[in-house]
Design a protein around this motif. Structure first.
Motif, PDB file in Angstrom:
ATOM      1  N   LEU A  96       0.678  -1.131   0.204  1.00  0.00           N
ATOM      2  CA  LEU A  96       0.162   0.004  -0.078  1.00  0.00           C
ATOM      3  C   LEU A  96       0.868   0.977  -0.115  1.00  0.00           C
ATOM      4  O   LEU A  96       1.997   1.443   0.500  1.00  0.00           O
ATOM      5  CB  LEU A  96      -0.964   0.257   1.330  1.00  0.00           C
ATOM      6  CG  LEU A  96      -2.080  -0.946   1.321  1.00  0.00           C
ATOM      7  CD1 LEU A  96      -2.887  -0.746   2.941  1.00  0.00           C
ATOM      8  CD2 LEU A  96      -2.373  -1.046  -0.213  1.00  0.00           C
ATOM      9  N   LEU A  97       0.310   1.732  -1.208  1.00  0.00           N
ATOM     10  CA  LEU A  97       1.104   3.814  -1.351  1.00  0.00           C
ATOM     11  C   LEU A  97       0.388   3.980  -0.355  1.00  0.00           C
ATOM     12  O   LEU A  97      -1.078   4.819  -0.915  1.00  0.00           O
ATOM     13  CB  LEU A  97       1.134   3.875  -2.420  1.00  0.00           C
ATOM     14  CG  LEU A  97       1.884   4.850  -2.895  1.00  0.00           C
ATOM     15  CD1 LEU A  97       3.681   4.614  -2.547  1.00  0.00           C
ATOM     16  CD2 LEU A  97       2.211   5.211  -4.260  1.00  0.00           C
ATOM     17  N   HIS A  98       0.409   5.135   1.207  1.00  0.00           N
ATOM     18  CA  HIS A  98      -0.048   5.516   1.551  1.00  0.00           C
ATOM     19  C   HIS A  98       0.190   7.369   1.768  1.00  0.00           C
ATOM     20  O   HIS A  98       1.475   7.574   1.712  1.00  0.00           O
ATOM     21  CB  HIS A  98      -0.304   5.212   2.878  1.00  0.00           C
ATOM     22  CG  HIS A  98      -1.085   6.132   4.255  1.00  0.00           C
ATOM     23  ND1 HIS A  98      -2.209   6.121   3.874  1.00  0.00           N
ATOM     24  CD2 HIS A  98      -0.828   6.669   4.813  1.00  0.00           C
ATOM     25  CE1 HIS A  98      -2.343   7.135   5.026  1.00  0.00           C
ATOM     26  NE2 HIS A  98      -1.493   7.690   5.795  1.00  0.00           N
ATOM     27  N   PHE A  99      -0.662   8.378   1.513  1.00  0.00           N
ATOM     28  CA  PHE A  99      -0.569   9.364   1.348  1.00  0.00           C
ATOM     29  C   PHE A  99      -0.932  10.421   2.489  1.00  0.00           C
ATOM     30  O   PHE A  99      -1.822  10.272   2.396  1.00  0.00           O
ATOM     31  CB  PHE A  99      -0.964  10.289  -0.057  1.00  0.00           C
ATOM     32  CG  PHE A  99      -0.776   9.986  -0.832  1.00  0.00           C
ATOM     33  CD1 PHE A  99       0.482  10.622  -1.607  1.00  0.00           C
ATOM     34  CD2 PHE A  99      -0.214   8.269  -1.986  1.00  0.00           C
ATOM     35  CE1 PHE A  99       1.071   9.796  -3.001  1.00  0.00           C
ATOM     36  CE2 PHE A  99       0.123   8.135  -3.210  1.00  0.00           C
ATOM     37  CZ  PHE A  99       0.920   8.887  -3.626  1.00  0.00           C
ATOM     38  N   GLU A 100      -0.497  10.413   4.074  1.00  0.00           N
ATOM     39  CA  GLU A 100      -0.715  11.047   4.638  1.00  0.00           C
ATOM     40  C   GLU A 100      -1.018  12.562   4.678  1.00  0.00           C
ATOM     41  O   GLU A 100      -0.390  13.314   3.992  1.00  0.00           O
ATOM     42  CB  GLU A 100      -0.206  11.482   5.649  1.00  0.00           C
ATOM     43  CG  GLU A 100      -0.022  11.645   6.651  1.00  0.00           C
ATOM     44  CD  GLU A 100       1.145  11.873   7.890  1.00  0.00           C
ATOM     45  OE1 GLU A 100       0.663  12.404   8.833  1.00  0.00           O
ATOM     46  OE2 GLU A 100       2.114  10.561   8.256  1.00  0.00           O
ATOM     47  N   GLY A 101      -2.020  12.397   4.839  1.00  0.00           N
ATOM     48  CA  GLY A 101      -2.928  13.780   5.155  1.00  0.00           C
ATOM     49  C   GLY A 101      -3.890  14.081   2.908  1.00  0.00           C
ATOM     50  O   GLY A 101      -4.495  15.002   2.959  1.00  0.00           O
ATOM     51  N   GLY A 102      -3.850  13.278   2.676  1.00  0.00           N
ATOM     52  CA  GLY A 102      -4.233  13.163   1.538  1.00  0.00           C
ATOM     53  C   GLY A 102      -3.713  13.460  -0.161  1.00  0.00           C
ATOM     54  O   GLY A 102      -2.742  14.364   0.608  1.00  0.00           O
ATOM     55  N   VAL A 103      -4.030  14.175  -0.680  1.00  0.00           N
ATOM     56  CA  VAL A 103      -4.291  14.598  -1.309  1.00  0.00           C
ATOM     57  C   VAL A 103      -5.046  16.002  -2.478  1.00  0.00           C
ATOM     58  O   VAL A 103      -6.226  16.117  -2.187  1.00  0.00           O
ATOM     59  CB  VAL A 103      -3.940  13.851  -3.598  1.00  0.00           C
ATOM     60  CG1 VAL A 103      -3.282  12.869  -2.812  1.00  0.00           C
ATOM     61  CG2 VAL A 103      -5.182  13.668  -3.856  1.00  0.00           C
ATOM     62  N   GLY A 104      -4.495  17.277  -2.713  1.00  0.00           N
ATOM     63  CA  GLY A 104      -5.284  18.437  -3.273  1.00  0.00           C
ATOM     64  C   GLY A 104      -4.648  18.566  -4.597  1.00  0.00           C
ATOM     65  O   GLY A 104      -3.861  19.696  -5.344  1.00  0.00           O
ATOM     66  N   ASP A 105      -5.535  18.137  -5.909  1.00  0.00           N
ATOM     67  CA  ASP A 105      -6.743  17.636  -4.934  1.00  0.00           C
ATOM     68  C   ASP A 105      -7.314  16.290  -6.261  1.00  0.00           C
ATOM     69  O   ASP A 105      -8.114  15.373  -5.732  1.00  0.00           O
ATOM     70  CB  ASP A 105      -8.016  18.298  -5.282  1.00  0.00           C
ATOM     71  CG  ASP A 105      -7.708  20.191  -5.115  1.00  0.00           C
ATOM     72  OD1 ASP A 105      -8.046  20.137  -4.670  1.00  0.00           O
ATOM     73  OD2 ASP A 105      -8.282  21.073  -6.284  1.00  0.00           O
ATOM     74  N   ARG A 106      -6.065  16.146  -6.967  1.00  0.00           N
ATOM     75  CA  ARG A 106      -6.490  14.787  -7.840  1.00  0.00           C
ATOM     76  C   ARG A 106      -5.240  14.451  -8.210  1.00  0.00           C
ATOM     77  O   ARG A 106      -3.979  14.644  -9.060  1.00  0.00           O
ATOM     78  CB  ARG A 106      -7.153  14.990  -8.940  1.00  0.00           C
ATOM     79  CG  ARG A 106      -7.662  13.664 -10.061  1.00  0.00           C
ATOM     80  CD  ARG A 106      -8.478  13.877 -10.421  1.00  0.00           C
ATOM     81  NE  ARG A 106      -9.411  12.572 -11.971  1.00  0.00           N
ATOM     82  CZ  ARG A 106      -8.331  12.247 -12.505  1.00  0.00           C
ATOM     83  NH1 ARG A 106      -7.156  12.722 -13.435  1.00  0.00           N
ATOM     84  NH2 ARG A 106      -8.345  11.730 -13.280  1.00  0.00           N
ATOM     85  N   ALA A 107      -4.618  13.298  -7.818  1.00  0.00           N
ATOM     86  CA  ALA A 107      -2.998  13.216  -8.315  1.00  0.00           C
ATOM     87  C   ALA A 107      -3.261  11.493  -9.107  1.00  0.00           C
ATOM     88  O   ALA A 107      -3.536  10.553  -8.713  1.00  0.00           O
ATOM     89  CB  ALA A 107      -2.719  12.633  -6.654  1.00  0.00           C
TER      90      ALA A 107
END
Length: 606
Positions: free
Chosen positions: A392-403
């Motif tokens: 799993l590739l995890h992006f802490e805090g998410g992305v803004g807005d589309r990765a």
């Protein structure tokens, strides 16, 4: 005494009874060569006034600057309105909402997390003051006190839906008055709940915003303001669209019936919108209530005057209603504008985006787009993944807005803020595989408490629980399309990354060669025009990206819909050869684009 004054139940203009019959038209959403045409059509519908917001973020892209040219040449717009015999309502904010990127608040201001936006926080009010110091002097000659068309100026915008800092509203009132604005000041607020109580000021005219329940809304406005004119400063006759949602419309007869109720009650009105226009470039905003939802490129709004400036059903219906209550010019209703004959454009040149990303900023963890000074557009991040395998590739805090995520140049998946996605299952093919993450800013929130939320990657990234470090972070220069002289002819053979014509990537991580023949890329083609006319760019078979014609940034396209065409204003076309450039982020099943003579904004929903 201001030119426009109030009585116990109405307005006086230069001492004579006057009813404001206004329509909203944002100069910054309309090509300047079309302003005169749209203003003329406003007068012919029976309007005596036009209203416009002012976008602080574009007028002042950096502190201490002021831009008043091109799409932002407000003095010219005001001169044209006066020449057409129209009065003007100015709404300078500082916050405008308007489904506009960041609600019009400048990026350089909202990136400071310590500033309390839209409050009496001195850090915010001082920035507003310095902006008004530059903005108002060139506008004062266009105030009615100086013989100009501006008869009223708004204080803030629907503030009662945001806060109740009356000291802040008083500061804005004083800021306008102390800098020479003598005209009538007004506030506007939704009539529900406590909005009118929280957003109004003593001595400043209160107006309401609503689209239906006319009698109830006027009653609430009268309760909040026992004396003075009744005015609906935003009479909502349509609505805006979000990507992935329906195209909104409102029945013309229904909207006209409510307009008739407003005018029969003796109220003044500002129709929102009379002419919506277009969110050209990266200017669209977004909403974030339960989820983040970005606004589409078109701002047609199902308005009386369509996105391309043609009278629609509401134009005719509203003109009939206005004629019952006020004189309407005895002139023919304007005909639709000429349209370009359907044309197919073959896109013959292609240049991959990622190999030409330019010099990076290097950081232990990814920097946000805001950290790199990017208001809008795209950011690219690159590192290596030391350990191969499934995980799993995890992006802490998410992305803004589309990765979009790539491993050794191959697409590995997409993450969207809209879906609250932070984790992606991937297969890393080898040790030290190259990880690329291309992040698209889909538009900054324009309403509510989430204005200023950052873009790009928003925190550390891990693979199988282990942090990935040492990132090359790129703020991609995609405000303008690349020069068409640098785009290379389509070649079935892979192009070496170092030969990319728009620059050499100076990264510590080599660019995977797969990007040369696949992945995000610019596509270029030409087409001939005999006589420039309005058109609509249709892209069946294309997925998602940006479009430019002759260097003019039309905006974002996406096959998610509802919008299926982009408006092409006639003034951006030229006789002879014209250039079309697409930045396609995924891929296309065709090399053709189409210019059509009919817009497609998607199926209408509620």
């Amino acid at each position: 005494m201001p030119a426009l004054a109030t009585t116990s139940d109405g307005f006086l203009l230069h001492g004579d009874p006057f009813r404001i019959l206004s329509g909203a038209m944002h100069y910054f959403r309309v090509h300047p060569d079309q302003w005169a045409d749209r203003l003329r059509k406003a007068r012919l519908m029976g309007l005596n006034t036009v209203e416009t917001y002012l976008p602080w973020n574009l007028h002042q892209p950096e502190p201490g600057t002021l831009v008043l040219d091109g799409l932002l040449d407000l003095p010219r717009f005001l001169r044209l309105a006066a020449a057409e015999g129209l009065h003007v309502l100015l709404r300078p904010g500082p916050f405008i909402c308007a489904e506009w990127d960041g609600g019009g608040l400048p990026h350089w201001l909202t990136t400071d997390p310590d500033i309390r936006l839209r409050t009496s926080d001195p850090r915010f009010t001082e920035a507003v003051d310095r902006y008004l110091d530059l903005l108002l002097p060139p506008l004062l000659p266009y105030m009615a006190a100086s013989g100009g068309p501006v008869i009223a100026v708004q204080v803030e915008n629907e503030y009662g839906a945001y806060g109740d800092d009356i000291a802040y509203l008083k500061h804005i009132e004083h800021a306008l008055r102390s800098r020479g604005v003598e005209e009538l000041l007004f506030t506007c607020d939704q009539t529900a709940g406590d909005h009118l109580r929280n957003g109004t000021l003593p001595g400043v005219l209160a107006t309401g915003t609503f689209g239906s329940r006319v009698e109830e809304s006027l009653r609430r406005l009268r309760e909040a303001q026992p004396e003075g004119p009744l005015m609906c400063s935003e009479f909502w006759i349509g609505w805006f669209d979000h990507w992935g949602g329906p195209h909104h419309g409102r029945d013309a007869e229904d909207a006209a019936a409510d307009l008739d109720r407003l005018l029969a009650a003796g109220a003044s009105v500002n129709i929102y919108m009379f002419h919506g226009g277009t969110n050209f470039g990266y200017t669209n905003g977004a909403n974030h209530h339960h989820a983040y939802v970005p606004t589409v490129t078109s701002y047609d709004y199902d308005a009386p005057l369509t996105e391309s400036g043609d009278p629609g059903p509401k134009y005719h219906a509203f003109r009939e209603v206005i004629a019952r209550h006020a004189p309407v010019p005895d002139e023919p209703v304007p005909a639709p504008s000429p349209k370009l004959a359907p044309t197919t454009v073959r896109l013959t040149h292609r240049t991959p985006l990622i190999p030409s990303a330019g010099r990076p900023v290097r950081a232990k963890d990814p920097l946000s787009a805001d950290d790199m000074g990017r208001r809008a557009g795209y950011t690219l991040y690159r590192t290596t993944v030391p350990t191969p395998g499934h995980g799993l590739l995890h992006f802490e805090g998410g992305v803004g807005d589309r990765a979009q995520v790539f491993l050794d140049g191959a697409p590995a998946g997409v993450l969207e803020r809209e879906r609250y996605e932070e984790t992606l299952p991937v297969h890393v093919p080898r040790a030290d595989a190259v990880l690329d993450v291309l992040v698209e800013n889909m538009g900054r929130v324009n309403y509510g408490p989430r204005i200023g939320v950052p873009k790009g990657l928003l925190g550390p990234v891990t693979f199988m629980g282990r942090p990935l470090r040492d990132w090359d972070c790129h703020a991609l220069p995609l405000d303008d399309a690349p020069s068409t002289t640098t785009l290379t002819a389509t070649d079935p053979e892979p192009v070496a990354p170092e030969s990319a014509p728009t620059g050499t990537l100076t990264s510590r991580v080599p660019v995977p060669e797969a990007f040369a023949s696949s992945g995000p890329a610019f596509h270029h083609g030409t087409f001939d025009v005999r006589t420039p006319a309005d058109a609509f760019l249709s892209l069946p078979g294309w997925t998602k990206g940006q479009a430019w014609i002759n260097g003019f940034h039309l905006g974002r396209y996406w096959n998610r819909g509802p919008q299926r065409t982009l408006y092409v204003p006639a003034p951006i076309l030229r006789r002879g050869v014209n250039d079309l450039v697409l930045l396609e982020l995924h891929g296309a099943t065709t090399s053709d684009a189409h210019l059509t003579d009919v817009p497609d904004l998607g199926p209408t929903g509620p």
